[in-house]
Design an enzyme around this catalytic site. Structure first.
Site, PDB file in Angstrom:
ATOM      1  N   MET A  13     -12.767   2.587   2.070  1.00 39.00           N
ATOM      2  CA  MET A  13     -13.342   1.712   3.095  1.00 39.00           C
ATOM      3  C   MET A  13     -13.510   2.413   4.445  1.00 39.00           C
ATOM      4  O   MET A  13     -14.580   2.306   5.061  1.00 39.00           O
ATOM      5  CB  MET A  13     -12.504   0.439   3.254  1.00 39.00           C
ATOM      6  CG  MET A  13     -12.704  -0.600   2.161  1.00 39.00           C
ATOM      7  SD  MET A  13     -14.451  -1.060   1.903  1.00 39.00           S
ATOM      8  CE  MET A  13     -14.862  -1.736   3.502  1.00 39.00           C
ATOM      9  N   ASN A  46      -8.605 -13.914  -1.393  1.00 39.81           N
ATOM     10  CA  ASN A  46      -7.173 -13.751  -1.141  1.00 39.81           C
ATOM     11  C   ASN A  46      -6.607 -14.906  -0.326  1.00 39.81           C
ATOM     12  O   ASN A  46      -7.293 -15.463   0.528  1.00 39.81           O
ATOM     13  CB  ASN A  46      -6.906 -12.422  -0.436  1.00 39.81           C
ATOM     14  CG  ASN A  46      -7.367 -11.251  -1.274  1.00 39.81           C
ATOM     15  OD1 ASN A  46      -7.647 -11.392  -2.462  1.00 39.81           O
ATOM     16  ND2 ASN A  46      -7.476 -10.096  -0.651  1.00 39.81           N
ATOM     17  N   HIS A  48     -10.052 -19.418  -1.831  1.00 40.09           N
ATOM     18  CA  HIS A  48      -9.000 -19.930  -2.718  1.00 40.09           C
ATOM     19  C   HIS A  48      -7.774 -20.431  -1.962  1.00 40.09           C
ATOM     20  O   HIS A  48      -6.688 -20.566  -2.543  1.00 40.09           O
ATOM     21  CB  HIS A  48      -8.619 -18.858  -3.749  1.00 40.09           C
ATOM     22  CG  HIS A  48      -9.756 -18.523  -4.666  1.00 40.09           C
ATOM     23  ND1 HIS A  48      -9.842 -17.321  -5.322  1.00 40.09           N
ATOM     24  CD2 HIS A  48     -10.853 -19.226  -5.026  1.00 40.09           C
ATOM     25  CE1 HIS A  48     -10.958 -17.306  -6.057  1.00 40.09           C
ATOM     26  NE2 HIS A  48     -11.585 -18.442  -5.893  1.00 40.09           N
ATOM     27  N   ASP A 101      -3.656 -14.371   1.279  1.00 42.24           N
ATOM     28  CA  ASP A 101      -2.835 -13.766   2.346  1.00 42.24           C
ATOM     29  C   ASP A 101      -3.638 -13.713   3.649  1.00 42.24           C
ATOM     30  O   ASP A 101      -4.842 -13.940   3.648  1.00 42.24           O
ATOM     31  CB  ASP A 101      -2.357 -12.366   1.926  1.00 42.24           C
ATOM     32  CG  ASP A 101      -3.497 -11.351   1.795  1.00 42.24           C
ATOM     33  OD1 ASP A 101      -3.601 -10.693   0.745  1.00 42.24           O
ATOM     34  OD2 ASP A 101      -4.303 -11.237   2.753  1.00 42.24           O
ATOM     35  N   ARG A 110       5.603 -15.629  -2.810  1.00 39.54           N
ATOM     36  CA  ARG A 110       4.397 -14.903  -2.389  1.00 39.54           C
ATOM     37  C   ARG A 110       4.242 -14.963  -0.860  1.00 39.54           C
ATOM     38  O   ARG A 110       3.827 -13.988  -0.231  1.00 39.54           O
ATOM     39  CB  ARG A 110       3.172 -15.478  -3.091  1.00 39.54           C
ATOM     40  CG  ARG A 110       3.207 -15.233  -4.618  1.00 39.54           C
ATOM     41  CD  ARG A 110       1.953 -15.692  -5.287  1.00 39.54           C
ATOM     42  NE  ARG A 110       0.780 -15.014  -4.782  1.00 39.54           N
ATOM     43  CZ  ARG A 110      -0.463 -15.478  -4.971  1.00 39.54           C
ATOM     44  NH1 ARG A 110      -0.637 -16.619  -5.632  1.00 39.54           N
ATOM     45  NH2 ARG A 110      -1.493 -14.838  -4.482  1.00 39.54           N
TER      46      ARG A 110
END
Ligand code: APR
Length: 236
Positions: A223, A92, A109, A94, A61
């Protein structure tokens, strides 16, 4: 010094905001949890039983994250900072919000870019490149684990995240199924006078949440439009 005349926007994001950057979500068809069992890769027990498999899963990942780029959704959120006080509270792991230019990002997280000691949670390190190995050790000699909040673990950033949400003038929920708690509970503690938006192809009204505009669309398209509208309506 925070400019309090600016309206405060909290963006609460999930995996969907990174989908158009080529990073899989968890629960959509073809998502990560269809390919991997949570019990094998995302629990403290998994780390205890098979640290090799867990390390490999997050290395992959991390590699994918480093090859990905922020998309129009991330960039639009960063643009909000020109007219508003903005805090991004993300589920997220990332770093695409930061790479898009967002300067106040709170990771609920954890972060793929970081690792931490297996014996002392306060020992957190930047990962050099994408690969952690069995030889990656903390200063106490323990094997480094990914700096990720696994299922069944505490979510230390919930308190500062709650503080931010409770002060929001505008809350934008984007790209999350709202299935994972305690994170999903944040949408219910925003002030009732707070103006709320939910941007997601599967977005619906949320029980117990008032003043919510549902925008069924992909973040990369929806967005930028929403941000232009907010700047026109509430920008300083
Ligand atoms: N734009 C916006 N939203 C999208 C897009 C897109 N292009 N593509 C998919 N989505 C939406 C889906 O409709 C879904 O509602 O993103 C959401 C992804 O939901 P999940 O896969 O459940 O991801 P998330 O809500 O972030 O998961 C929460 O669960 O597995 C754990 O720790 C992990 O942080 C994660 C948490």
């Amino acid at each position: 010094m925070k400019d309090t005349s600016r309206k405060k926007i909290v963006v609460f994001s999930g995996a969907g905001i990174s989908a158009e950057s080529g990073i899989k979500t968890f629960r959509d068809s073809g998502g990560l949890w269809e390919e991997h069992r949570i019990e094998d890769v995302a629990t403290p027990e998994a780390w205890f039983n098979n640290p090799e498999l867990v390390t490999m899963f997050y290395n992959q990942r991390r590699k994918q994250m480093m090859e990905a780029h922020p998309n129009e959704g991330h960039l639009a959120i960063a643009k909000l900072e020109s007219q508003f006080q903005v805090t991004v509270v993300t589920q997220n792991v990332d770093d695409l919000h930061e790479r898009a230019g967002s300067t106040d990002v709170l990771h609920l997280h954890g972060e793929l870019r970081k690792s931490r000691s297996s014996v002392d949670n306060s020992l957190v390190y930047e990962v050099d490149g994408w690969e952690l190995t069995a030889d990656s050790k903390c200063e106490l000699g323990s094997r480094l684990r990914p700096h990720i909040v696994w299922f069944g673990e505490q979510v230390p950033m919930m308190a500062p995240a709650s503080e931010e949400v409770m002060q929001a003038d505008i809350l934008i929920i984007v790209g999350t199924s709202l299935e994972v708690y305690p994170a999903a509970g944040l949408v219910r503690i925003a002030p009732s006078k707070c103006i709320k938006y939910y941007v997601d192809p599967k977005a619906t009204q949320i029980s117990g949440v008032n003043n919510l505009e549902v925008i069924q669309g992909r973040a990369g398209e929806a967005m930028p439009e929403l941000v232009e509208q907010l700047i026109k309506q509430y920008g300083c």
